[in-house]
Design an enzyme around this catalytic site. Structure first.
Site, PDB file in Angstrom:
ATOM      1  N   SER A 291       0.748  -1.263  -0.042  1.00  0.00           N
ATOM      2  CA  SER A 291       0.053   0.147  -0.031  1.00  0.00           C
ATOM      3  C   SER A 291       0.770   1.147   0.132  1.00  0.00           C
ATOM      4  O   SER A 291       1.373   1.572  -1.090  1.00  0.00           O
ATOM      5  CB  SER A 291      -0.887  -0.030   1.384  1.00  0.00           C
ATOM      6  OG  SER A 291      -1.822   0.975   1.114  1.00  0.00           O
TER       7      SER A 291
ATOM      8  N   LYS B 238      -0.516  -4.142  -3.340  1.00  0.00           N
ATOM      9  CA  LYS B 238      -1.729  -3.531  -2.693  1.00  0.00           C
ATOM     10  C   LYS B 238      -1.804  -2.103  -3.730  1.00  0.00           C
ATOM     11  O   LYS B 238      -1.583  -1.015  -2.971  1.00  0.00           O
ATOM     12  CB  LYS B 238      -1.630  -3.395  -1.322  1.00  0.00           C
ATOM     13  CG  LYS B 238      -2.926  -2.592  -0.814  1.00  0.00           C
ATOM     14  CD  LYS B 238      -4.070  -3.370  -0.653  1.00  0.00           C
ATOM     15  CE  LYS B 238      -5.262  -2.885   0.063  1.00  0.00           C
ATOM     16  NZ  LYS B 238      -5.798  -1.555  -0.340  1.00  0.00           N
TER      17      LYS B 238
ATOM     18  N   ASP C 233      11.004   4.748  -9.750  1.00  0.00           N
ATOM     19  CA  ASP C 233      10.189   5.247 -11.092  1.00  0.00           C
ATOM     20  C   ASP C 233      11.109   6.357 -11.428  1.00  0.00           C
ATOM     21  O   ASP C 233      11.444   6.875 -12.466  1.00  0.00           O
ATOM     22  CB  ASP C 233       8.971   5.468 -10.981  1.00  0.00           C
ATOM     23  CG  ASP C 233       8.063   4.208 -11.358  1.00  0.00           C
ATOM     24  OD1 ASP C 233       8.687   3.077 -11.757  1.00  0.00           O
ATOM     25  OD2 ASP C 233       6.987   4.518 -11.776  1.00  0.00           O
TER      26      ASP C 233
END
Length: 153
Positions: free
Chosen positions: A65, A90, A76
């Site tokens: 999460s 999640k 990224d």
């Protein structure tokens, strides 16, 4: 700097953006996509104090999460390498609804994506840049932390 997100089940979206903002200079932290494909960007929301330090992030199957939002943004945005094991996956946003009789339900209202548009859900957890398995036989050893320290030297 080593950020240990292992066994961190996450928390609130806003908190993940706040934490990631400590390490990133501008840009997106996470994207939220509704059921019609409309995306909302959550950007760095403050000037972080730790944007220049060399950094590694530890993750494992217990990272989920909000901790995946932070780790995914740092990966990224090429801010940090992820070290350890694939995360939980999640990638949904839920709202809690109170029901009669003191009961409640969580309803999935959207999904979150990394800044590059990856949906980290179910078996598609975050893949670490450097895979290092934990040592279940010896709790006194931490090969993931050892590898992160090795890379920072």
């Amino acid at each position: 700097l080593i950020l240990d997100l292992r066994n961190n089940p996450g928390g609130f979206l806003e908190a993940a953006v706040f934490i990631a903002s400590e390490f990133l200079e501008g840009g997106n932290v996470v994207l939220q996509e509704n059921n019609q494909g409309e995306r909302h960007e959550f950007k760095v929301n403050r000037g972080g104090k730790l944007t220049k330090f060399p950094m590694k992030v530890l993750i494992n199957k217990g990272s989920a999460s909000a901790s995946e939002i932070v780790a995914g943004a740092l990966q990224d945005r090429n801010r940090a390498q992820l070290i350890g094991e694939k995360s939980f996956g999640k990638g949904t946003i839920q709202e809690a609804q109170d029901l009669a009789g003191g009961t409640g339900i969580h309803i999935t209202v959207a999904k979150w994506l990394t800044p590059n548009g990856r949906w980290v859900n179910d078996s598609t957890g975050l893949e670490p840049d450097v895979v290092v398995e934990s040592d279940p036989e010896d709790a006194t050893k931490d090969p993931q932390l050892d590898k992160a320290l090795e890379f920072l030297d």
